[in-house]
Motif scaffolding. Sequence first.
Motif, mmCIF file in Angstrom:
data_model
loop_
_atom_site.group_PDB
_atom_site.id
_atom_site.type_symbol
_atom_site.label_atom_id
_atom_site.label_comp_id
_atom_site.label_asym_id
_atom_site.label_seq_id
_atom_site.Cartn_x
_atom_site.Cartn_y
_atom_site.Cartn_z
ATOM 1 N N GLU A 1 0.922 -0.695 0.047
ATOM 2 C CA GLU A 1 0.400 0.468 -0.277
ATOM 3 C C GLU A 1 0.736 1.532 -0.011
ATOM 4 O O GLU A 1 0.686 2.208 -0.040
ATOM 5 C CB GLU A 1 -0.992 -0.045 1.116
ATOM 6 N N SER A 2 2.005 1.117 -0.148
ATOM 7 C CA SER A 2 3.178 2.444 -0.046
ATOM 8 C C SER A 2 2.854 2.520 -1.512
ATOM 9 O O SER A 2 2.507 2.596 -2.837
ATOM 10 C CB SER A 2 4.219 1.913 0.439
ATOM 11 N N THR A 3 2.749 4.325 -1.710
ATOM 12 C CA THR A 3 2.815 5.538 -2.396
ATOM 13 C C THR A 3 4.422 5.050 -2.927
ATOM 14 O O THR A 3 5.352 6.651 -2.718
ATOM 15 C CB THR A 3 2.320 6.257 -2.926
ATOM 16 N N PRO A 4 5.181 5.107 -4.189
ATOM 17 C CA PRO A 4 6.216 5.039 -4.656
ATOM 18 C C PRO A 4 6.631 6.616 -4.319
ATOM 19 O O PRO A 4 7.331 6.980 -5.075
ATOM 20 C CB PRO A 4 6.777 4.026 -6.203
ATOM 21 N N ASP A 5 5.320 7.228 -5.185
ATOM 22 C CA ASP A 5 6.010 8.349 -5.958
ATOM 23 C C ASP A 5 6.021 9.493 -4.606
ATOM 24 O O ASP A 5 7.111 10.495 -5.197
ATOM 25 C CB ASP A 5 4.814 9.049 -6.684
ATOM 26 N N SER A 6 5.710 8.760 -3.216
ATOM 27 C CA SER A 6 6.245 9.854 -2.527
ATOM 28 C C SER A 6 6.914 9.479 -1.529
ATOM 29 O O SER A 6 7.442 9.858 -0.819
ATOM 30 C CB SER A 6 4.990 9.519 -1.263
ATOM 31 N N GLU A 7 8.353 8.686 -2.150
ATOM 32 C CA GLU A 7 9.571 7.832 -1.756
ATOM 33 C C GLU A 7 10.624 9.182 -2.257
ATOM 34 O O GLU A 7 10.605 9.201 -3.555
ATOM 35 C CB GLU A 7 10.082 6.679 -2.109
ATOM 36 N N ARG A 8 11.668 9.334 -1.413
ATOM 37 C CA ARG A 8 12.065 10.263 -2.664
ATOM 38 C C ARG A 8 13.916 9.353 -1.263
ATOM 39 O O ARG A 8 14.205 9.452 -0.951
ATOM 40 C CB ARG A 8 12.463 11.680 -1.311
ATOM 41 N N PHE A 9 14.738 8.518 -2.365
ATOM 42 C CA PHE A 9 15.477 8.008 -1.901
ATOM 43 C C PHE A 9 16.588 8.178 -3.127
ATOM 44 O O PHE A 9 16.867 8.158 -4.448
ATOM 45 C CB PHE A 9 15.517 6.796 -1.087
ATOM 46 N N ALA A 10 17.845 8.270 -2.481
ATOM 47 C CA ALA A 10 19.834 7.581 -3.468
ATOM 48 C C ALA A 10 20.248 6.656 -3.150
ATOM 49 O O ALA A 10 20.734 6.507 -1.723
ATOM 50 C CB ALA A 10 20.042 8.650 -4.186
ATOM 51 N N VAL A 11 20.721 5.983 -3.851
ATOM 52 C CA VAL A 11 21.357 4.905 -3.024
ATOM 53 C C VAL A 11 22.318 3.972 -3.959
ATOM 54 O O VAL A 11 22.548 3.938 -5.324
ATOM 55 C CB VAL A 11 20.328 3.404 -3.476
ATOM 56 N N VAL A 12 23.675 4.301 -3.756
ATOM 57 C CA VAL A 12 25.120 4.271 -4.052
ATOM 58 C C VAL A 12 25.959 2.806 -4.171
ATOM 59 O O VAL A 12 25.850 2.591 -2.496
ATOM 60 C CB VAL A 12 26.226 5.764 -4.085
ATOM 61 N N VAL A 13 26.449 2.598 -4.673
ATOM 62 C CA VAL A 13 26.501 0.962 -5.142
ATOM 63 C C VAL A 13 28.318 0.981 -5.675
ATOM 64 O O VAL A 13 28.092 1.704 -6.594
ATOM 65 C CB VAL A 13 26.267 0.385 -6.309
ATOM 66 N N THR A 14 29.046 0.662 -4.401
ATOM 67 C CA THR A 14 29.915 0.712 -4.838
ATOM 68 C C THR A 14 30.738 -1.140 -5.010
ATOM 69 O O THR A 14 30.492 -1.569 -4.130
ATOM 70 C CB THR A 14 31.138 1.071 -3.712
#
Length: 245
Positions: A70-83
Motif C-alpha cells: 500500500e506504499s506510494t512510490p511517488d512519495s518516496e525520495r531516496f538515492a542508493v549508491v552501490v560500490t
Amino acid sequence: METTSRAGVQAVTADAGRKVDGYLSAAFPWYGLDDAFTGPRWLLQVGAAADGTVEHGATGHGQEPSIKVESTPDSERFAVVVTVASRPVRRSADGTGVLDATSTATAAWLAGSGLLSRTWPTQMDRTLRQDWLDQQTMLAWELADDLGGEGWSALTLPVDGVPTPFRYRESEYGWVLAGSAGDAPEGVHIGAYGRGMSAYGLGFAVVKDIAAYENGVGGAPARARAQDTGDARADEVPAESATAD
C-alpha cells in the motif's frame, strides 16, 4: 560481466554482528553522496565471496523505501549508491571456476536489480511479484550488458570533485546510473539508483566514516532519521528477495 550468483557472492546481514562490520572489512573505499546532501544516511548490506572477501555493497540516502504493497512510490525520495570492487578475471574462491572481471556493467546490473527489489507495482497481486521481479531482473541484466545502447544516455557527475562520465537511464520505477572512479588498481565501479530525487544534481565522494551511516547520519549535518517501526524496510528483505546489494 559478473553477477552475484555467478560469483558466488552472498549477502552479509547483521545477524553475525553489527551491520557496519561487513563494510569495515572491505579492502576498497566506499562511496556515497557528497556533503551537498544533508539528509539521512543508512546502510543496506554487503555482498561477499565464499571466502569472506567483500565484493560490493551499498549506502542509502534520504527516505528508506518501504516494500509495503500500500506504499506510494511517488512519495518516496531516496538515492542508493552501490560500490563495486575493481577485480580482474580470477578463479573462484573454491577453485572450481573462473570469474569475469568486474566493470561498469557490473555496477549497472547491481543498481538496476537493486531498484527493482525496492519496487512493488501498486496494481500487482502479491503472488505475482516474484515472477515479475525475475523477469525484470533479467531485463536489467540485458540492459547492463549493453551500456552503449539506445536504452542509456550520457551523464557527467562529480566523483571526489572530478567530472566523471556515467551511463544513465530512467524508467517508470526510478533511475539507474553507472560509471567508474579512477583507473588505479584500487579503483572502484559506482552504480546508483533512486526515486523522487533527481540524479542530475548529485555528486559522489569517498565515505570518510562508514560507521556514521549506521547511526543514520553522514559526513555533513543531517536531519534526525525518520523512524517507522510499522514498515517492512527494503534492507530487511531476505537475501534471496533483495540480492542486489
